[in-house]
Motif scaffolding. Structure first.
Motif, mmCIF file in Angstrom:
data_model
loop_
_atom_site.group_PDB
_atom_site.id
_atom_site.type_symbol
_atom_site.label_atom_id
_atom_site.label_comp_id
_atom_site.label_asym_id
_atom_site.label_seq_id
_atom_site.Cartn_x
_atom_site.Cartn_y
_atom_site.Cartn_z
ATOM 1 N N MET A 139 -6.866 28.596 90.657
ATOM 2 C CA MET A 139 -5.768 28.108 91.393
ATOM 3 C C MET A 139 -5.428 28.414 92.567
ATOM 4 O O MET A 139 -4.555 27.934 93.455
ATOM 5 C CB MET A 139 -4.364 28.255 90.345
ATOM 6 C CG MET A 139 -4.299 27.420 89.265
ATOM 7 S SD MET A 139 -4.527 25.709 89.759
ATOM 8 C CE MET A 139 -5.050 24.944 88.015
ATOM 9 N N THR A 140 -6.320 29.551 93.132
ATOM 10 C CA THR A 140 -6.318 30.148 94.732
ATOM 11 C C THR A 140 -7.640 29.544 95.415
ATOM 12 O O THR A 140 -7.629 28.969 96.312
ATOM 13 C CB THR A 140 -6.001 31.397 94.562
ATOM 14 O OG1 THR A 140 -6.930 32.154 93.885
ATOM 15 C CG2 THR A 140 -4.521 31.461 94.180
ATOM 16 N N TYR A 142 -10.398 28.425 94.343
ATOM 17 C CA TYR A 142 -11.131 27.370 93.893
ATOM 18 C C TYR A 142 -10.573 26.011 93.513
ATOM 19 O O TYR A 142 -10.715 25.155 92.856
ATOM 20 C CB TYR A 142 -12.139 27.524 92.736
ATOM 21 C CG TYR A 142 -13.239 28.690 92.884
ATOM 22 C CD1 TYR A 142 -14.133 28.511 93.706
ATOM 23 C CD2 TYR A 142 -12.833 29.965 92.135
ATOM 24 C CE1 TYR A 142 -15.199 29.375 93.984
ATOM 25 C CE2 TYR A 142 -13.912 30.883 92.782
ATOM 26 C CZ TYR A 142 -15.034 30.634 93.194
ATOM 27 O OH TYR A 142 -15.676 31.666 93.761
ATOM 28 N N VAL A 143 -9.156 25.983 94.162
ATOM 29 C CA VAL A 143 -8.505 24.774 93.761
ATOM 30 C C VAL A 143 -8.797 23.386 94.294
ATOM 31 O O VAL A 143 -8.726 22.492 93.678
ATOM 32 C CB VAL A 143 -6.775 25.080 94.396
ATOM 33 C CG1 VAL A 143 -6.869 24.985 95.990
ATOM 34 C CG2 VAL A 143 -5.903 24.077 93.862
ATOM 35 N N PHE A 146 -11.405 22.323 91.766
ATOM 36 C CA PHE A 146 -10.856 21.940 90.440
ATOM 37 C C PHE A 146 -9.958 20.695 90.740
ATOM 38 O O PHE A 146 -10.199 19.804 89.746
ATOM 39 C CB PHE A 146 -9.676 23.231 90.242
ATOM 40 C CG PHE A 146 -8.975 22.849 88.947
ATOM 41 C CD1 PHE A 146 -9.519 22.931 87.811
ATOM 42 C CD2 PHE A 146 -7.576 22.482 88.830
ATOM 43 C CE1 PHE A 146 -8.922 22.876 86.548
ATOM 44 C CE2 PHE A 146 -7.078 22.250 87.656
ATOM 45 C CZ PHE A 146 -7.585 22.578 86.357
ATOM 46 N N GLU A 147 -9.610 20.488 91.873
ATOM 47 C CA GLU A 147 -8.935 18.950 92.141
ATOM 48 C C GLU A 147 -9.982 18.030 92.040
ATOM 49 O O GLU A 147 -9.674 16.765 91.747
ATOM 50 C CB GLU A 147 -7.953 18.971 93.255
ATOM 51 C CG GLU A 147 -6.717 19.950 93.059
ATOM 52 C CD GLU A 147 -5.893 19.469 91.970
ATOM 53 O OE1 GLU A 147 -5.594 18.339 91.815
ATOM 54 O OE2 GLU A 147 -5.207 20.147 91.488
#
Length: 175
Positions: A139-140, A142-143, A146-147
């Motif tokens: 969530m920092t 590789y966000v 991921f999205e």
């Protein structure tokens, strides 16, 4: 027998029984639901083996993405044709022979393996859980990736619905 052993065997039984159901059923939708149960059982086994990252990846990618799209595709196809989607079984005897042979080879290999001599097992058992570190990194750092994966899966779902809509229009024009 400890509680951990019982839970591990329950996950193993869930995985094996749902995989057997997949092999024996003719209804593709029921097979897809059983495949979801199989993947969840495998993820539970991964957790007990100390591979939390692989378990989370298993649930996110296979259960959360691919199988849900598969179920949507089957349900849309089933709705369009008005018939149950079934698959005929071919060469059941040969499949059973090959599956039994592979099971025997794997079972023999597991019985002959010396797991206590492997150094990486001790290192994995003593390490702390990597799930919080993985979640924070995801969530920092590789966000964006991921999205993008989330949008890609959404586009695949929209494409499946669009294709199903085109098939429906072609069926109505043929009548």
């Amino acid at each position: 027998m400890e509680l951990n052993d019982i839970i591990f065997y329950v996950f193993g039984a869930i995985t094996a029984l749902s995989a057997l159901y997949i092999m024996l059923t003719k209804n593709i939708l029921y097979a897809a639901f059983a495949l979801i149960l199989t993947f969840i059982g495998v993820a539970g086994i991964y957790v007990f083996l100390g591979a939390e990252f692989i378990a989370v990846t298993q649930v996110l990618v296979y259960v959360g993405g691919i199988l849900i799209l598969l179920v949507f595709g089957i349900m849309l196809t089933n709705r369009l044709s008005g018939k149950k989607v079934v698959s005929p079984a071919y060469n059941k005897l040969m499949g059973l022979i090959v599956a039994a042979g592979l099971f025997a080879i794997l079972f023999k290999g597991i019985l002959q393996a010396n797991f206590s001599a492997m150094n990486w097992i001790d290192k994995g058992a003593s390490a702390d859980s990597s799930i919080p570190k993985f979640g924070l990194t995801l969530m920092t750092d590789y966000v964006l990736v991921f999205e993008i994966i989330g949008v890609l899966l959404l586009l695949a779902l929209i494409g499946a619905i669009r294709i199903a809509g085109n098939v429906r229009k072609e069926d109505k024009s043929a009548v």
